[in-house]
Design a protein around this motif. Sequence first.
Motif, PDB file in Angstrom:
ATOM      1  N   GLN A 108     -29.169 -34.782  -0.265  1.00 61.62           N
ATOM      2  CA  GLN A 108     -28.624 -33.535   0.475  1.00 61.62           C
ATOM      3  C   GLN A 108     -27.085 -33.426   0.212  1.00 61.62           C
ATOM      4  O   GLN A 108     -26.314 -32.256   0.188  1.00 61.62           O
ATOM      5  N   ASP A 109     -26.489 -34.507   0.266  1.00 64.91           N
ATOM      6  CA  ASP A 109     -24.893 -34.386  -0.163  1.00 64.91           C
ATOM      7  C   ASP A 109     -24.712 -33.833  -1.302  1.00 64.91           C
ATOM      8  O   ASP A 109     -24.185 -33.087  -1.615  1.00 64.91           O
ATOM      9  N   TRP A 110     -25.864 -33.821  -2.668  1.00 68.13           N
ATOM     10  CA  TRP A 110     -25.558 -33.404  -3.765  1.00 68.13           C
ATOM     11  C   TRP A 110     -25.790 -31.889  -3.593  1.00 68.13           C
ATOM     12  O   TRP A 110     -25.074 -31.094  -4.283  1.00 68.13           O
ATOM     13  N   VAL A 111     -27.002 -31.475  -2.968  1.00 69.84           N
ATOM     14  CA  VAL A 111     -27.241 -30.065  -2.709  1.00 69.84           C
ATOM     15  C   VAL A 111     -26.063 -29.301  -2.325  1.00 69.84           C
ATOM     16  O   VAL A 111     -25.582 -28.160  -2.461  1.00 69.84           O
ATOM     17  N   LYS A 112     -25.601 -30.055  -0.944  1.00 67.73           N
ATOM     18  CA  LYS A 112     -24.349 -29.571  -0.271  1.00 67.73           C
ATOM     19  C   LYS A 112     -23.254 -28.939  -1.179  1.00 67.73           C
ATOM     20  O   LYS A 112     -22.654 -28.013  -1.303  1.00 67.73           O
ATOM     21  N   GLU A 113     -22.980 -29.997  -2.022  1.00 67.81           N
ATOM     22  CA  GLU A 113     -21.775 -30.001  -2.903  1.00 67.81           C
ATOM     23  C   GLU A 113     -22.118 -28.972  -3.879  1.00 67.81           C
ATOM     24  O   GLU A 113     -21.334 -28.086  -4.321  1.00 67.81           O
ATOM     25  N   GLN A 114     -23.438 -28.738  -4.332  1.00 66.87           N
ATOM     26  CA  GLN A 114     -23.662 -27.937  -5.501  1.00 66.87           C
ATOM     27  C   GLN A 114     -23.490 -26.340  -4.904  1.00 66.87           C
ATOM     28  O   GLN A 114     -23.042 -25.571  -5.521  1.00 66.87           O
ATOM     29  N   PHE A 115     -23.895 -26.161  -3.734  1.00 68.26           N
ATOM     30  CA  PHE A 115     -23.856 -24.776  -2.952  1.00 68.26           C
ATOM     31  C   PHE A 115     -22.532 -24.445  -2.700  1.00 68.26           C
ATOM     32  O   PHE A 115     -22.082 -23.494  -2.953  1.00 68.26           O
ATOM     33  N   ALA A 120     -17.661 -20.713  -5.348  1.00 71.45           N
ATOM     34  CA  ALA A 120     -16.553 -20.792  -6.033  1.00 71.45           C
ATOM     35  C   ALA A 120     -16.774 -20.506  -7.334  1.00 71.45           C
ATOM     36  O   ALA A 120     -16.167 -19.405  -8.163  1.00 71.45           O
ATOM     37  N   SER A 121     -17.722 -21.157  -8.057  1.00 69.23           N
ATOM     38  CA  SER A 121     -17.779 -21.057  -9.764  1.00 69.23           C
ATOM     39  C   SER A 121     -19.062 -21.015 -10.173  1.00 69.23           C
ATOM     40  O   SER A 121     -19.265 -21.011 -11.406  1.00 69.23           O
ATOM     41  N   GLY A 122     -20.170 -21.141  -9.541  1.00 66.21           N
ATOM     42  CA  GLY A 122     -21.222 -21.069  -9.888  1.00 66.21           C
ATOM     43  C   GLY A 122     -22.209 -22.435  -9.611  1.00 66.21           C
ATOM     44  O   GLY A 122     -21.306 -23.507  -9.797  1.00 66.21           O
ATOM     45  N   TRP A 123     -23.608 -22.536  -9.684  1.00 68.96           N
ATOM     46  CA  TRP A 123     -24.184 -23.977  -9.687  1.00 68.96           C
ATOM     47  C   TRP A 123     -24.089 -24.584 -11.105  1.00 68.96           C
ATOM     48  O   TRP A 123     -24.801 -23.768 -12.008  1.00 68.96           O
ATOM     49  N   ARG A 124     -23.732 -25.522 -11.080  1.00 68.44           N
ATOM     50  CA  ARG A 124     -23.507 -26.362 -12.318  1.00 68.44           C
ATOM     51  C   ARG A 124     -25.016 -27.098 -12.804  1.00 68.44           C
ATOM     52  O   ARG A 124     -25.115 -28.043 -11.936  1.00 68.44           O
ATOM     53  N   LEU A 125     -25.530 -27.081 -13.927  1.00 59.06           N
ATOM     54  CA  LEU A 125     -26.427 -27.836 -14.327  1.00 59.06           C
ATOM     55  C   LEU A 125     -26.011 -29.117 -14.965  1.00 59.06           C
ATOM     56  O   LEU A 125     -25.227 -29.019 -15.901  1.00 59.06           O
ATOM     57  N   ASP A 126     -26.139 -30.200 -14.418  1.00 62.50           N
ATOM     58  CA  ASP A 126     -25.720 -31.578 -14.971  1.00 62.50           C
ATOM     59  C   ASP A 126     -26.485 -31.888 -16.254  1.00 62.50           C
ATOM     60  O   ASP A 126     -27.730 -31.808 -16.294  1.00 62.50           O
ATOM     61  N   PRO A 127     -25.776 -32.096 -17.377  1.00 61.47           N
ATOM     62  CA  PRO A 127     -26.277 -32.397 -18.527  1.00 61.47           C
ATOM     63  C   PRO A 127     -27.432 -33.731 -18.431  1.00 61.47           C
ATOM     64  O   PRO A 127     -28.347 -33.873 -19.224  1.00 61.47           O
ATOM     65  N   SER A 128     -26.947 -34.738 -17.747  1.00 63.13           N
ATOM     66  CA  SER A 128     -27.616 -35.802 -17.650  1.00 63.13           C
ATOM     67  C   SER A 128     -29.176 -35.553 -16.929  1.00 63.13           C
ATOM     68  O   SER A 128     -29.926 -36.379 -17.177  1.00 63.13           O
ATOM     69  N   LEU A 129     -29.527 -34.375 -16.458  1.00 60.64           N
ATOM     70  CA  LEU A 129     -30.801 -34.018 -15.907  1.00 60.64           C
ATOM     71  C   LEU A 129     -31.493 -33.054 -16.998  1.00 60.64           C
ATOM     72  O   LEU A 129     -32.690 -32.693 -16.684  1.00 60.64           O
ATOM     73  N   GLN A 130     -30.860 -32.792 -18.196  1.00 53.65           N
ATOM     74  CA  GLN A 130     -31.652 -32.216 -19.114  1.00 53.65           C
ATOM     75  C   GLN A 130     -32.481 -33.068 -19.914  1.00 53.65           C
ATOM     76  O   GLN A 130     -32.292 -34.214 -19.940  1.00 53.65           O
ATOM     77  N   PRO A 131     -33.609 -32.595 -20.553  1.00 54.34           N
ATOM     78  CA  PRO A 131     -34.592 -33.404 -21.277  1.00 54.34           C
ATOM     79  C   PRO A 131     -34.057 -33.883 -22.572  1.00 54.34           C
ATOM     80  O   PRO A 131     -33.058 -33.366 -23.194  1.00 54.34           O
ATOM     81  N   ILE A 132     -34.293 -35.046 -23.057  1.00 52.84           N
ATOM     82  CA  ILE A 132     -34.021 -35.525 -24.376  1.00 52.84           C
ATOM     83  C   ILE A 132     -35.253 -35.158 -25.328  1.00 52.84           C
ATOM     84  O   ILE A 132     -36.512 -35.397 -24.782  1.00 52.84           O
ATOM     85  N   ARG A 133     -35.217 -34.702 -26.358  1.00 53.93           N
ATOM     86  CA  ARG A 133     -36.017 -34.197 -27.328  1.00 53.93           C
ATOM     87  C   ARG A 133     -35.874 -34.745 -28.625  1.00 53.93           C
ATOM     88  O   ARG A 133     -34.816 -34.895 -29.201  1.00 53.93           O
ATOM     89  N   THR A 134     -37.240 -35.329 -29.134  1.00 53.39           N
ATOM     90  CA  THR A 134     -37.149 -35.929 -30.344  1.00 53.39           C
ATOM     91  C   THR A 134     -37.763 -34.982 -31.257  1.00 53.39           C
ATOM     92  O   THR A 134     -38.822 -34.498 -31.214  1.00 53.39           O
TER      93      THR A 134
END
Length: 189
Positions: A108-115, A120-134
């Motif tokens: 919830q803290d993360w969602v509140k901060e994201q909203f 102000a500047s848009g929802w930021r997609l965290d690169p650490s939550l992106q897939p790793i592809r081989t």
Amino acid sequence: MTTQSNASARLAATGQGFTIITPPPAAVVKTLKKSDSRVKDSARWLFEFAKIDLSKLTEKQFTNLATELAVVGKREAGDILPGTSFDPFAQFLTLDERGQAGVMGAFQDWVKEQFKQAEASGWRLDPSLQPIRTIDLFNVGTRDKGDTFVVGSLGCFKIAANRIVERERDRFGICQNPRCRQPFVAVRK
């Protein structure tokens, strides 16, 4: 212990020393199915979840909210689960109340901060939550395995939130009335 002190204890959970309570898998599946019918709109649910004061929930409200969180997570990001039997969304429901409160509070803290940031500047997609592809670039015998996600349970919930926002971004808005200027989620057509 009163409902308010239960709520305060949930809110104070730090995430350390969780006790895993393992209900029969059939009970978890039944609970998820029942809650799935309550959550019709994931975008609106996520938006409302950010506003809830977790410390004021009764035990029943807390349990329902925890189950709804698992349902929304599984619905939105269930396809990222590895080919094993581990399901972080169902596993979340096996945590004791303190463990669930720790995960829910952090999410919830993360969602509140994201909203807040999104206004102000848009929802930021965290690169650490992106897939790793081989990719087998030089034919060395490595098979393309598709996307691999290396995240914990909290990361799985964040991935689900990112997917909701990315898919439903046209429904999020801010009231244009100068006296209002409140964020909202438009009703689905």
